[in-house]
Scaffold this motif. Structure first.
Motif, PDB file in Angstrom:
ATOM      1  N   THR A   1       0.794  -1.235   0.000  1.00  0.00           N
ATOM      2  CA  THR A   1       0.000   0.000   0.000  1.00  0.00           C
ATOM      3  C   THR A   1       0.822   1.279   0.000  1.00  0.00           C
ATOM      4  OG1 THR A   1      -0.167  -0.132   2.416  1.00  0.00           O
ATOM      5  CG2 THR A   1      -1.990  -1.056   1.158  1.00  0.00           C
ATOM      6  N   ILE A   2       1.994   1.258   0.601  1.00  0.00           N
ATOM      7  CA  ILE A   2       2.690   2.515   0.929  1.00  0.00           C
ATOM      8  C   ILE A   2       3.097   3.327  -0.298  1.00  0.00           C
ATOM      9  CG2 ILE A   2       5.061   1.605   1.037  1.00  0.00           C
ATOM     10  CD1 ILE A   2       5.199   3.245   3.771  1.00  0.00           C
TER      11      ILE A   2
ATOM     12  N   ILE B   1       0.726  -3.505  -9.847  1.00  0.00           N
ATOM     13  CA  ILE B   1       0.606  -4.941 -10.120  1.00  0.00           C
ATOM     14  C   ILE B   1       1.765  -5.757  -9.531  1.00  0.00           C
ATOM     15  CG2 ILE B   1      -0.804  -4.567 -12.156  1.00  0.00           C
ATOM     16  CD1 ILE B   1       1.562  -5.082 -13.920  1.00  0.00           C
ATOM     17  N   LYS B   2       2.898  -5.122  -9.288  1.00  0.00           N
ATOM     18  CA  LYS B   2       4.042  -5.914  -8.809  1.00  0.00           C
ATOM     19  C   LYS B   2       3.889  -6.367  -7.360  1.00  0.00           C
ATOM     20  CE  LYS B   2       7.058  -2.043  -7.506  1.00  0.00           C
ATOM     21  NZ  LYS B   2       8.291  -1.300  -7.882  1.00  0.00           N
ATOM     22  N   VAL B   3       2.903  -5.819  -6.631  1.00  0.00           N
ATOM     23  CA  VAL B   3       2.723  -6.225  -5.229  1.00  0.00           C
ATOM     24  C   VAL B   3       1.814  -7.446  -5.090  1.00  0.00           C
ATOM     25  CG1 VAL B   3       3.122  -3.873  -4.402  1.00  0.00           C
ATOM     26  CG2 VAL B   3       0.768  -4.642  -4.804  1.00  0.00           C
TER      27      VAL B   3
ATOM     28  N   GLU C   1      -7.963  -2.830   7.955  1.00  0.00           N
ATOM     29  CA  GLU C   1      -7.926  -2.366   6.573  1.00  0.00           C
ATOM     30  C   GLU C   1      -6.965  -1.182   6.479  1.00  0.00           C
ATOM     31  OE1 GLU C   1     -11.537  -2.071   3.766  1.00  0.00           O
ATOM     32  OE2 GLU C   1     -11.236  -0.019   4.494  1.00  0.00           O
ATOM     33  N   CYS C   2      -5.974  -1.299   5.591  1.00  0.00           N
ATOM     34  CA  CYS C   2      -5.016  -0.226   5.365  1.00  0.00           C
ATOM     35  C   CYS C   2      -5.232   0.367   3.980  1.00  0.00           C
ATOM     36  CB  CYS C   2      -3.586  -0.744   5.493  1.00  0.00           C
ATOM     37  SG  CYS C   2      -3.109  -1.116   7.192  1.00  0.00           S
ATOM     38  N   THR C   3      -5.335   1.685   3.910  1.00  0.00           N
ATOM     39  CA  THR C   3      -5.599   2.364   2.643  1.00  0.00           C
ATOM     40  C   THR C   3      -4.587   3.483   2.441  1.00  0.00           C
ATOM     41  OG1 THR C   3      -7.965   1.921   2.883  1.00  0.00           O
ATOM     42  CG2 THR C   3      -7.322   3.594   1.265  1.00  0.00           C
TER      43      THR C   3
ATOM     44  N   GLN D   1      -6.195  -2.552  -6.006  1.00  0.00           N
ATOM     45  CA  GLN D   1      -5.440  -1.416  -6.519  1.00  0.00           C
ATOM     46  C   GLN D   1      -6.335  -0.639  -7.471  1.00  0.00           C
ATOM     47  OE1 GLN D   1      -2.440  -0.667  -5.448  1.00  0.00           O
ATOM     48  NE2 GLN D   1      -1.862  -2.574  -4.423  1.00  0.00           N
ATOM     49  N   LEU D   2      -6.270   0.682  -7.383  1.00  0.00           N
ATOM     50  CA  LEU D   2      -7.070   1.561  -8.238  1.00  0.00           C
ATOM     51  C   LEU D   2      -6.153   2.582  -8.895  1.00  0.00           C
ATOM     52  CD1 LEU D   2     -10.428   3.326  -7.393  1.00  0.00           C
ATOM     53  CD2 LEU D   2      -8.471   4.676  -8.144  1.00  0.00           C
TER      54      LEU D   2
END
Length: 373
Positions: free
Chosen positions: A145-146, A334-336, A171-173, A365-366
């Protein structure tokens, strides 16, 4: 204060606390490390008022404790001195002239000490009911997320990760208003009270760098204005960001015109190659267009040239998909994922692109498209 300790042991813990010092800090005492020698061992502390780090060396790992006491010395200089000494026994002794004497069999240094009373009083007391999470799980959440946090200080709340805990769900955003990353996991225990906080991204980076075990757990102690991380022999306190995090739930659609399944590595590599003919001034624009059983990915720099990449898709689609986006944002997103396939969910050329692994909605992911068609 007077003790004897192995260079390797002291250096290991100095590597922790040096991360609590900012080279940009103009307040001298905040560039220092506090040594506090007690009968049970040696405590090392540092802070820049944004983050505080405290580590402990047990008495059994110290060669000899001759005299208890506390001192405060320049973090940079004590760190560099100990780092360059050979791996042998080091003598540390506070001498009468408010100096720290550092000696080995062949070396001798004197460092001026600062006033101990000027060092900030770090309130590192724990809460009664910490949230316990596996260290590897926590690192994964942050890494997934970071990258989507903002670096613009004009909107401080977006420079952190939003931790939202309800019941047993964490939930982490993260969002910079052009992209969003969200990860949800289940905790082992239910939390009695809902928690909604924003933790600065730069402090979370330091925490994840210091997590060394995949198996051990991490304690989160959450207060109104700070969060304390407790693991191994380390205590890290981070301030929280004041403000209300934006409601991002409304940004994620529940229905889509088209869902495209694609091999993650093949898609990533195609975008990576196409990104060679993009530039940052033009937002690293990549175009994607559906062609039945494959995707056509293209980019160009008019004065240099253009590139086209074909990516096969397992299920042909009838919808005429045309969309443009930042290659950097897409590659970051996408790499995460830890899966062979991902799903790209499409609602039109100006609607957000949603990416999931197709198996769960735990990681979303957005990316906002760039209008070019």
């Amino acid at each position: 204060m007077k003790l004897k300790i192995k260079q390797k042991i002291l250096m290991e813990h100095l590597n922790y606390v040096i991360k609590g010092i900012s080279s940009k800090n103009l307040i001298p005492i905040l560039n220092c490390i506090k040594f506090d020698l007690k009968s049970e061992g040696l405590y090392l502390m540092s802070t820049d008022n944004e983050i505080a780090i405290k580590t402990f060396i047990d008495a059994k790992d110290i060669e000899e404790i001759e005299e208890k006491g506390d001192i405060v010395v320049s973090g940079k200089y004590i760190y560099d001195i100990i780092r360059k000494l050979s791996n042998e026994i080091i003598n540390l002794e506070e001498i009468m002239s408010s100096q720290l004497l550092i000696t080995t069999a062949t070396s001798s240094f004197k460092l001026n000490c600062n006033n101990v009373s000027e060092f900030p009083n770090l309130d590192l007391e724990f809460s009664k009911n910490p949230i316990i999470i596996n260290q590897q799980s926590f690192k994964t959440i942050i890494n997934q997320t970071i990258f989507a946090t903002s670096t613009q200080e004009s909107r401080p709340v977006l420079t952190g990760i939003n931790f939202n805990i309800q019941g047993n769900k964490l939930e982490c955003t993260a969002t910079d208003s052009y992209r969003l990353a969200r990860k949800q996991i289940e905790l082992n225990e239910t939390v009695d009270q809902d928690i909604n906080i924003i933790v600065p991204a730069k402090n979370l980076i330091e925490v994840t760098r210091l997590l060394t075990s995949d198996e051990d757990s991490l304690e989160l102690h959450i207060f109104n204005n700070k969060i304390i991380f407790n693991f191994n022999s380390l205590i890290i306190m981070s301030r929280l960001i004041n403000g209300n995090y934006p409601d991002t739930n409304q940004l994620i659609p529940e229905e889509f015109l088209t869902t495209i399944k694609v091999n993650l590595n093949g898609f990533y590599n195609a975008i990576d190659r196409a990104s060679l003919l993009t530039n940052e001034e033009e937002k690293n624009i990549i175009k994607l267009e559906s062609k039945g059983d494959y995707l056509l990915i293209s980019s160009n720099i008019p004065e240099i040239g253009n590139v086209e990449e074909k990516v096969e898709i397992p299920t042909p689609i009838d919808e005429n998909v045309k969309i443009a986006f930042s290659s950097k944002f897409m590659m970051d997103a996408i790499k995460v994922f830890d899966s062979e396939e991902i799903e790209i969910k499409y609602n039109g050329e100006i609607k957000p692109i949603i990416i999931t692994d197709g198996e769960s909605e735990n990681l979303i992911q957005l990316i906002l498209p760039i209008r070019t068609y």
